[in-house]
Motif scaffolding. Sequence first.
Motif, PDB file in Angstrom:
ATOM      1  N   ALA A   1       0.872  -1.168  -0.022  1.00  0.00           N
ATOM      2  CA  ALA A   1       0.057   0.064  -0.047  1.00  0.00           C
ATOM      3  C   ALA A   1       0.801   1.185  -0.032  1.00  0.00           C
ATOM      4  N   GLU A   2       0.239   2.247  -0.710  1.00  0.00           N
ATOM      5  CA  GLU A   2       1.216   3.557  -0.741  1.00  0.00           C
ATOM      6  C   GLU A   2       0.523   4.400   0.472  1.00  0.00           C
ATOM      7  N   ILE A   3       1.337   4.877   1.362  1.00  0.00           N
ATOM      8  CA  ILE A   3       0.957   5.831   2.175  1.00  0.00           C
ATOM      9  C   ILE A   3       1.905   7.048   2.332  1.00  0.00           C
ATOM     10  N   GLY A   4       1.672   8.359   2.685  1.00  0.00           N
ATOM     11  CA  GLY A   4       2.275   9.592   2.659  1.00  0.00           C
ATOM     12  C   GLY A   4       2.623   9.816   3.997  1.00  0.00           C
ATOM     13  N   ILE A   5       3.968   9.994   4.225  1.00  0.00           N
ATOM     14  CA  ILE A   5       4.745  10.486   5.315  1.00  0.00           C
ATOM     15  C   ILE A   5       5.356  11.939   5.104  1.00  0.00           C
ATOM     16  N   ASN A   6       4.859  12.857   6.065  1.00  0.00           N
ATOM     17  CA  ASN A   6       5.189  14.233   5.984  1.00  0.00           C
ATOM     18  C   ASN A   6       5.232  14.835   4.378  1.00  0.00           C
TER      19      ASN A   6
ATOM     20  N   ALA B   1      13.663   7.352   5.135  1.00  0.00           N
ATOM     21  CA  ALA B   1      13.342   8.191   6.149  1.00  0.00           C
ATOM     22  C   ALA B   1      13.848   9.633   6.206  1.00  0.00           C
ATOM     23  N   SER B   2      14.951   9.631   5.656  1.00  0.00           N
ATOM     24  CA  SER B   2      15.937  10.886   5.273  1.00  0.00           C
ATOM     25  C   SER B   2      15.050  11.711   4.256  1.00  0.00           C
ATOM     26  N   ARG B   3      14.302  11.022   3.391  1.00  0.00           N
ATOM     27  CA  ARG B   3      13.653  12.005   2.332  1.00  0.00           C
ATOM     28  C   ARG B   3      12.452  12.399   3.028  1.00  0.00           C
ATOM     29  N   ALA B   4      11.819  11.607   3.896  1.00  0.00           N
ATOM     30  CA  ALA B   4      10.701  12.286   4.680  1.00  0.00           C
ATOM     31  C   ALA B   4      10.999  13.223   5.710  1.00  0.00           C
ATOM     32  N   GLY B   5      12.051  13.702   5.865  1.00  0.00           N
ATOM     33  CA  GLY B   5      12.618  14.697   6.789  1.00  0.00           C
ATOM     34  C   GLY B   5      12.632  14.069   8.508  1.00  0.00           C
ATOM     35  N   LEU B   6      12.626  12.925   8.383  1.00  0.00           N
ATOM     36  CA  LEU B   6      12.743  12.142   9.730  1.00  0.00           C
ATOM     37  C   LEU B   6      14.034  12.143  10.476  1.00  0.00           C
ATOM     38  N   LEU B   7      15.378  12.039   9.748  1.00  0.00           N
ATOM     39  CA  LEU B   7      16.519  11.967  10.622  1.00  0.00           C
ATOM     40  C   LEU B   7      16.635  13.254  11.536  1.00  0.00           C
ATOM     41  N   ASP B   8      16.376  14.118  11.216  1.00  0.00           N
ATOM     42  CA  ASP B   8      16.463  15.474  12.213  1.00  0.00           C
ATOM     43  C   ASP B   8      15.404  15.407  13.230  1.00  0.00           C
ATOM     44  N   LYS B   9      14.483  14.202  13.496  1.00  0.00           N
ATOM     45  CA  LYS B   9      13.369  14.047  14.349  1.00  0.00           C
ATOM     46  C   LYS B   9      13.696  13.096  15.407  1.00  0.00           C
TER      47      LYS B   9
ATOM     48  N   THR C   1       2.804  14.098  10.011  1.00  0.00           N
ATOM     49  CA  THR C   1       1.593  13.596   9.643  1.00  0.00           C
ATOM     50  C   THR C   1       1.710  12.201   8.577  1.00  0.00           C
ATOM     51  N   VAL C   2       0.899  11.505   8.653  1.00  0.00           N
ATOM     52  CA  VAL C   2       0.713  10.234   7.843  1.00  0.00           C
ATOM     53  C   VAL C   2      -0.738  10.076   7.335  1.00  0.00           C
ATOM     54  N   ARG C   3      -0.637  10.063   5.853  1.00  0.00           N
ATOM     55  CA  ARG C   3      -1.797   9.878   4.903  1.00  0.00           C
ATOM     56  C   ARG C   3      -1.935   8.200   4.720  1.00  0.00           C
ATOM     57  N   PHE C   4      -3.204   7.647   5.475  1.00  0.00           N
ATOM     58  CA  PHE C   4      -3.594   6.184   5.101  1.00  0.00           C
ATOM     59  C   PHE C   4      -4.866   6.110   4.385  1.00  0.00           C
ATOM     60  N   GLY C   5      -4.846   6.116   3.089  1.00  0.00           N
ATOM     61  CA  GLY C   5      -6.256   6.078   2.517  1.00  0.00           C
ATOM     62  C   GLY C   5      -6.841   7.461   2.539  1.00  0.00           C
ATOM     63  N   PRO C   6      -8.118   7.577   3.008  1.00  0.00           N
ATOM     64  CA  PRO C   6      -8.829   8.839   3.059  1.00  0.00           C
ATOM     65  C   PRO C   6      -8.459   9.509   4.527  1.00  0.00           C
ATOM     66  N   PHE C   7      -7.490   9.010   5.338  1.00  0.00           N
ATOM     67  CA  PHE C   7      -7.369   9.316   6.654  1.00  0.00           C
ATOM     68  C   PHE C   7      -5.907  10.257   6.842  1.00  0.00           C
ATOM     69  N   GLU C   8      -5.804  11.066   7.531  1.00  0.00           N
ATOM     70  CA  GLU C   8      -4.468  11.728   7.835  1.00  0.00           C
ATOM     71  C   GLU C   8      -4.173  11.629   9.333  1.00  0.00           C
TER      72      GLU C   8
END
Length: 298
Positions: free
Chosen positions: A168-173, A196-204, A227-234
Amino acid sequence: MKYAFLLILLLAPLRALAAVSEWVDFTLHNGHVYLPITVEGIDTHVLLDSGAQVHAINKAFIGKNNLDLSTGAKMRIQGVHDTEDRTTYNNVKVGLFGSEFELDKVVEFNLGHHSSGMLLGAGFFNPFIIQINYPEKKIRLLTRDSVDMNEASNVRSMDNRGNGMPIAEIGINGENFWFLVDTGSSSGIFMERRYASRAGLLDKVDGSESSRGVNSTGIQDVANADTVRFGPFEIADVKVSFPAPGETTNLESQFSETRSRIKGKRIVGIIGYGLFQHFLLTMDYKTGKIHVSLPPEK
């Protein structure tokens, strides 16, 4: 043939119930779904793991009950952190959903305390549409004529081109990635470090933890995605883990045969209970179609 016989036994009562089984209560332990089962006539529990390509029996359960099982060929298993040859067993007698059947090529694993007897992998899920109501801890099976998943699906997802595990495709940041859908994973989101670096998580990163795979352990860094997008939910403030610097990992599955390969979309990680826990998931493992919703209000 043994597995085909199981499908006949399971499908018969489903058709009698308008193609939908009764809801069955399950227990959650560290984010894992367990159902009551009998193995060789002994009451125990089974872990349902859609991310596993094999069925497994607990080494501690075998020892506790002095089971004398029919040994099969060795199987090379690739875990998250390592690869190892494992013993397999044939003609393992199992009772589940009111049916009795036998399984071959059941792999011996260390699955923790002897009260957990088995793990059932993707092969169990493939013939059905399965619904898991995580908040209410209930599960049921549906035949494919009971719901049109092409119409119902609201998550961008697909089957894994032959190995039975949906992705499944999900959105992270704000960045989109493809993940293995793994009901056996207790983590929220586990992904490769470079993504994770691409999603800007290494600094977090706010800590690290030890992760136990099938064949070894590894160290993971942990961060919270805004934020994480999973289907219609964020969803806000979701835990994401990824290998610490210098650590390596295999992301095909925690319980897979090494000859299996993920094809098609680039899989960057695994999504599990930490993401699913608020939702009712409806999944067709044959087509990879997924519908996510909130459980109906009582």
